[in-house]
Enzyme design. Structure first.
Site, mmCIF file in Angstrom:
data_model
loop_
_atom_site.group_PDB
_atom_site.id
_atom_site.type_symbol
_atom_site.label_atom_id
_atom_site.label_comp_id
_atom_site.label_asym_id
_atom_site.label_seq_id
_atom_site.Cartn_x
_atom_site.Cartn_y
_atom_site.Cartn_z
ATOM 1 N N LYS A 82 7.885 3.982 2.361
ATOM 2 C CA LYS A 82 9.297 3.780 2.713
ATOM 3 C C LYS A 82 9.810 2.546 1.985
ATOM 4 O O LYS A 82 9.829 1.438 2.537
ATOM 5 C CB LYS A 82 9.456 3.611 4.231
ATOM 6 N N GLN A 109 -6.965 -4.862 8.504
ATOM 7 C CA GLN A 109 -6.272 -3.794 9.204
ATOM 8 C C GLN A 109 -4.983 -4.360 9.795
ATOM 9 O O GLN A 109 -4.852 -5.564 10.021
ATOM 10 C CB GLN A 109 -7.166 -3.259 10.319
ATOM 11 N N HIS A 144 -8.241 3.015 -3.799
ATOM 12 C CA HIS A 144 -9.149 3.142 -2.658
ATOM 13 C C HIS A 144 -10.280 4.104 -3.026
ATOM 14 O O HIS A 144 -10.073 5.101 -3.721
ATOM 15 C CB HIS A 144 -8.413 3.694 -1.440
ATOM 16 N N GLY A 202 -14.788 5.404 4.995
ATOM 17 C CA GLY A 202 -14.057 6.638 5.230
ATOM 18 C C GLY A 202 -14.367 7.195 6.605
ATOM 19 O O GLY A 202 -15.255 6.714 7.323
ATOM 20 N N LYS A 245 -20.698 -7.958 3.360
ATOM 21 C CA LYS A 245 -19.935 -7.356 2.261
ATOM 22 C C LYS A 245 -19.723 -8.368 1.140
ATOM 23 O O LYS A 245 -19.865 -8.033 -0.048
ATOM 24 C CB LYS A 245 -18.579 -6.855 2.775
ATOM 25 N N GLU A 285 0.851 -1.195 0.000
ATOM 26 C CA GLU A 285 0.000 0.000 0.000
ATOM 27 C C GLU A 285 0.882 1.239 0.000
ATOM 28 O O GLU A 285 1.878 1.311 0.715
ATOM 29 C CB GLU A 285 -0.893 0.027 1.243
ATOM 30 N N THR A 340 -4.033 4.677 -1.537
ATOM 31 C CA THR A 340 -5.044 5.127 -0.593
ATOM 32 C C THR A 340 -5.775 6.367 -1.097
ATOM 33 O O THR A 340 -5.317 7.070 -1.998
ATOM 34 C CB THR A 340 -4.446 5.438 0.787
#
Length: 294
Positions: free
Chosen positions: A271, A175, A78, A109, A164, A17, A48
């Site tokens: 990074k 997460q 996203h 969100g 979903k 990500e 994102t």
């Protein structure tokens, strides 16, 4: 390619990500990050969609398109919905399809401070249903191994994942978490509830103390004793803490994939040097697992 199809071709999927730069920064500040991550050959990269209105949406679409067209790496854009109308979402979907982007990560969100969204959607499930009704995009969504910070009831969280999936989500990204035992308990609940979609484990290498403080606020993730010892031991030595954080994340990943987890989603925090160290350590293991599939 739809993300769900990647799991048909490989035993273990590895993805990253990234996030766009702030609206006040030039977008090309993230180009080098993408270049360095692309060399690591992830199966896909997600981009994102933070706060910031149409500017952020445009940057998500632009970077997703760049990743796919220039580097031939599949991508997920996203898409948040809490303050969007159906027309807003339809416009973004049209932009994505025009750029040959085939996958979105459907998210609610952050709820506005005044708790008045002004949009057409209250939950990610509403967005999933709408996207499924008007498009053929591949739909991914988020899941929470230790429950959502607004509702820590894990049974309720599992019910929402199933909802979903029933509405059209084909793939889930978890997460971040730091306890593999908690994740295994979560996956056992997934299996018991007959959820079939592939789920990727979200791993974030902790490289500084501020990250941890922010994680506590945003995620509610639990911190195992071993993890806390590392933070306490090296919090005043940035280089040591970064290396320890990379090692902890690497150990998590090796344990997960060796135990049969099908996907790893690395929160890179833009990074690439951190992602590179982790990938170099786990690549022989992933290669061996994926060879055994063929």
């Amino acid at each position: 390619m739809k993300i769900k199809n990647l799991f048909e071709d490989k035993k273990v999927v590895l993805s990253f990500e990234i996030f766009p730069p702030k609206p006040t920064s030039k977008i090309d500040t993230v180009y080098n990050t993408i270049e360095e991550l692309a060399v690591l050959k992830p199966d896909f990269i997600s981009v994102t969609y933070g706060s910031g209105g149409s500017m952020t949406s445009n940057r998500t679409v632009e970077l997703s398109s760049l990743i796919k067209e220039k580097y031939d790496i599949e991508t997920i854009a996203h898409l948040t919905c809490i303050s969007s109308t159906q027309d807003d979402i339809k416009k973004t979907i049209d932009e994505l399809k025009a750029k040959n982007i085939e996958n979105i990560l459907a998210l609610r969100g952050d709820v506005p401070i005044d708790k008045v969204s002004g949009g057409s959607f209250n939950y990610a499930t509403d967005l999933i249903k709408y996207v499924k009704d008007i498009s053929d995009l591949g739909i991914s969504s988020a899941c929470y191994p230790e429950g959502h910070i607004e509702n820590k009831n894990l049974d309720e969280s599992i019910k929402i994942i199933k909802m979903k999936e029933d509405m059209g989500a084909e793939h889930f990204i978890s997460q971040m978490f730091f306890s593999n035992d908690a994740y295994y308990d979560f996956m056992n609940r997934i299996y018991r509830n007959n959820i079939k979609s592939p789920i990727e484990a979200g791993i974030m290498p902790v490289t500084n103390r501020k990250q941890i403080e922010r994680m506590v606020q945003l995620s509610g993730a639990s911190f195992p004793y071993k993890f806390l010892k590392i933070i306490d031991k090296y919090e005043n030595s940035p280089e040591a803490l970064e290396q320890a954080g990379i090692s902890y994340a690497t150990e998590q990943i090796i344990d997960l994939v060796s135990s049969g987890i099908r996907g790893i989603h690395l929160y890179t925090m833009n990074k690439p040097h951190v992602a590179k160290k982790i990938v170099e350590s786990i690549k022989p293991i992933l290669d061996a697992l994926n060879r055994s599939e063929n």
